[in-house]
Design a protein around this motif. Structure first.
Motif, PDB file in Angstrom:
ATOM      1  N   ASP A   1       0.830  -1.206   0.000  1.00  0.00           N
ATOM      2  CA  ASP A   1       0.000   0.000   0.000  1.00  0.00           C
ATOM      3  C   ASP A   1       0.868   1.260   0.000  1.00  0.00           C
TER       4      ASP A   1
ATOM      5  N   SER B   1       5.660   1.669   9.560  1.00  0.00           N
ATOM      6  CA  SER B   1       4.879   0.463   9.320  1.00  0.00           C
ATOM      7  C   SER B   1       4.459   0.427   7.862  1.00  0.00           C
TER       8      SER B   1
ATOM      9  N   ALA C   1      -8.263  -5.064   8.637  1.00  0.00           N
ATOM     10  CA  ALA C   1      -7.730  -4.660   9.926  1.00  0.00           C
ATOM     11  C   ALA C   1      -8.692  -3.695  10.604  1.00  0.00           C
TER      12      ALA C   1
ATOM     13  N   ARG D   1      -1.060 -10.933   6.130  1.00  0.00           N
ATOM     14  CA  ARG D   1      -1.390  -9.503   6.066  1.00  0.00           C
ATOM     15  C   ARG D   1      -1.240  -8.854   7.436  1.00  0.00           C
ATOM     16  N   GLU D   2      -1.738  -9.504   8.458  1.00  0.00           N
ATOM     17  CA  GLU D   2      -1.657  -8.955   9.810  1.00  0.00           C
ATOM     18  C   GLU D   2      -0.219  -8.941  10.314  1.00  0.00           C
TER      19      GLU D   2
ATOM     20  N   ALA E   1       1.474  -5.960   8.761  1.00  0.00           N
ATOM     21  CA  ALA E   1       0.965  -4.697   9.299  1.00  0.00           C
ATOM     22  C   ALA E   1       1.488  -4.418  10.701  1.00  0.00           C
TER      23      ALA E   1
ATOM     24  N   THR F   1       1.684  -1.728   5.113  1.00  0.00           N
ATOM     25  CA  THR F   1       0.559  -2.660   4.990  1.00  0.00           C
ATOM     26  C   THR F   1       0.477  -3.147   3.549  1.00  0.00           C
TER      27      THR F   1
ATOM     28  N   ASN G   1      -5.170  -2.616   3.162  1.00  0.00           N
ATOM     29  CA  ASN G   1      -4.862  -3.440   4.328  1.00  0.00           C
ATOM     30  C   ASN G   1      -5.982  -4.447   4.597  1.00  0.00           C
TER      31      ASN G   1
ATOM     32  N   SER H   1      -2.329  -4.976   0.568  1.00  0.00           N
ATOM     33  CA  SER H   1      -3.672  -5.369   0.156  1.00  0.00           C
ATOM     34  C   SER H   1      -3.562  -6.649  -0.651  1.00  0.00           C
TER      35      SER H   1
END
Length: 428
Positions: free
Chosen positions: A275, A372, A426, A337-338, A341, A374, A409, A376
């Motif tokens: 992202d 940080s 999220a 993904r988590e 992130a 993230t 995200n 998609s």
């Protein structure tokens, strides 16, 4: 990515298999006429084919490694042929053998760590000059002072370090040790299949020399195997250049295309995009952008559920789940993904001290800068109306576009005749 994390057993596997095959063949005493004839021409055949391969692709370091091994093979094979034909050794057999034991690790280690850094023609001339100079000096000494040279080579210079197990001249062992250490350092600093093959090849040569006059065809087999290791390493690296992304270490788009041709009827493809990557690059610079891509690739490479990650291009990655359904893959994608992130990237100071301790003190005192990132993810399962894997990938790409529109995200699944279903997102 640390250097130690780049060390891979796969770098050594082809060379180790060739070495084991050579050792097994060397201990076979009763050979039929076919294998006897084959082993007689095998080193020359390998040099011609492997040398031509290296020359075409301008791999001069590998070419001179093979030439060095072949010269030693030729000199010692002349001695073994004379012994088989007459039942006695030539007058110069001892001095020639000792010179080979001394100069082989010297030249092998030198050419092994000598990378191409100048103009190719100049590099070729320099390597040839070194080989000619060393060979010329050795030949001149052998022809002019054979007895004195033999005494100097065979002399035990360090009696305290001499063991009864030593079957080579004492000077050969420090030469092999220095070459081995140099090649280990080279591999640790730059893990490559070629550097691994050089290490395994040196071990094979070290084992071969004491057995030259004991086991028949040991010289022919092991020299051929070492040259094959080098040629195979060149092919291995060519494959990596074509199918593996250099920045992230993941398989590249060409590898993905080949993998999609071998998928069965049931599979899931996911497209992942970092992202705001362009804005991130403009703000923090391309070096930090590369750091982000390596981080995302590192996390994606650990995806569970049987997935395999690929670098698709730019900031996009693809994940392939063979023999899986959408419901089976979704939890694993959301976990990745988590994980991405929640990971804090520590920005590197371009003016950071070279000393690690000073760097840690500066970070502790000034406070490290963290960011940080993230991703998609769009995911699509093969449906009845999908004729090819490329169509499934386009569906995953459409789902990725929907994930961007849904706020990023998140993981969005492709749904026919709909914009897509948001599988997980999220929490704000």
């Amino acid at each position: 990515m640390s250097r130690l994390s780049a060390l891979r057993p796969s770098h050594f596997l082809p060379s180790l298999l060739l070495l084991l095959a050579g050792l097994a063949a060397a201990y076979v005493r009763d050979l039929n006429v076919f294998f006897t004839s084959l082993f007689n021409v095998l080193p020359t055949l390998v040099l011609l084919l492997g040398g031509a391969y290296c020359a075409v692709y301008r791999r001069q370091r590998e070419l001179f490694l093979m030439v060095t091994v072949y010269i030693v093979y030729y000199l010692l094979d002349t001695q073994t042929d004379f012994y088989r034909d007459t039942g006695k050794v030539r007058d110069d057999a001892a001095v020639v053998f000792h010179l080979c034991c001394l100069l082989l690790p010297l030249l092998y280690g030198l050419f092994g760590v000598w990378e191409e850094r100048t103009h190719l023609f100049q590099d070729l001339v320099a390597r040839f000059a070194v080989l000619l100079a060393v060979g010329g000096v050795a030949l001149a000494l052998e022809q002019s002072f054979p007895a004195a040279l033999l005494d100097a080579l065979a002399q035990i210079h360090w009696p305290m370090l001499h063991g009864h197990w030593m079957s080579l001249i004492q000077l050969a062992y420090p030469m092999f040790f220095i070459a081995f250490v140099a090649l280990i350092v080279q591999y640790v600093r730059r893990p490559r299949p070629l550097h691994a093959a050089q290490l395994v090849g040196l071990i094979g040569l070290f084992w071969m020399l004491p057995k030259t006059f004991i086991l028949p065809f040991t010289l022919n087999i092991l020299c051929s195997q070492v040259m094959l290791m080098i040629a195979a390493a060149v092919a291995h690296e060519a494959y990596q250049m074509a199918f593996r992304d250099e920045l992230t270490g993941l398989p590249g788009r060409r590898a993905l295309n080949e993998r999609m041709q071998r998928l069965g009827r049931n599979y899931v493809l996911a497209m992942t995009d970092v992202d705001h990557f362009k804005k991130f690059n403009d703000t923090h610079g391309h070096d930090v952008g590369d750091q982000v891509l390596r981080l995302v690739a590192s996390k994606l490479s650990k995806v569970t559920g049987g997935g395999r990650a690929y670098r698709y291009g730019g900031e996009e990655f693809a994940v392939v789940f063979a023999g899986k359904t959408l419901d089976e893959c979704q939890p694993h994608l959301d976990m990745i993904r988590e994980l991405i992130a929640n990971y804090k990237i520590q920005l590197r100071d371009p003016e950071r001290p070279r000393d690690d301790q000073q760097g840690r003190m500066r970070r502790a005192g000034a406070g490290a800068s963290h960011v940080s990132v993230t991703v998609s993810i769009g995911v699509a399962e093969r449906l009845i109306d999908h004729r090819t894997a490329e169509e499934v990938l386009k569906s995953a790409d459409q789902a990725l576009y929907n994930a961007k529109g849904a706020g990023r995200n998140c993981v969005v699944a492709f749904a026919p005749n709909r914009r897509g279903a948001i599988r997980n997102k999220a929490s704000a």
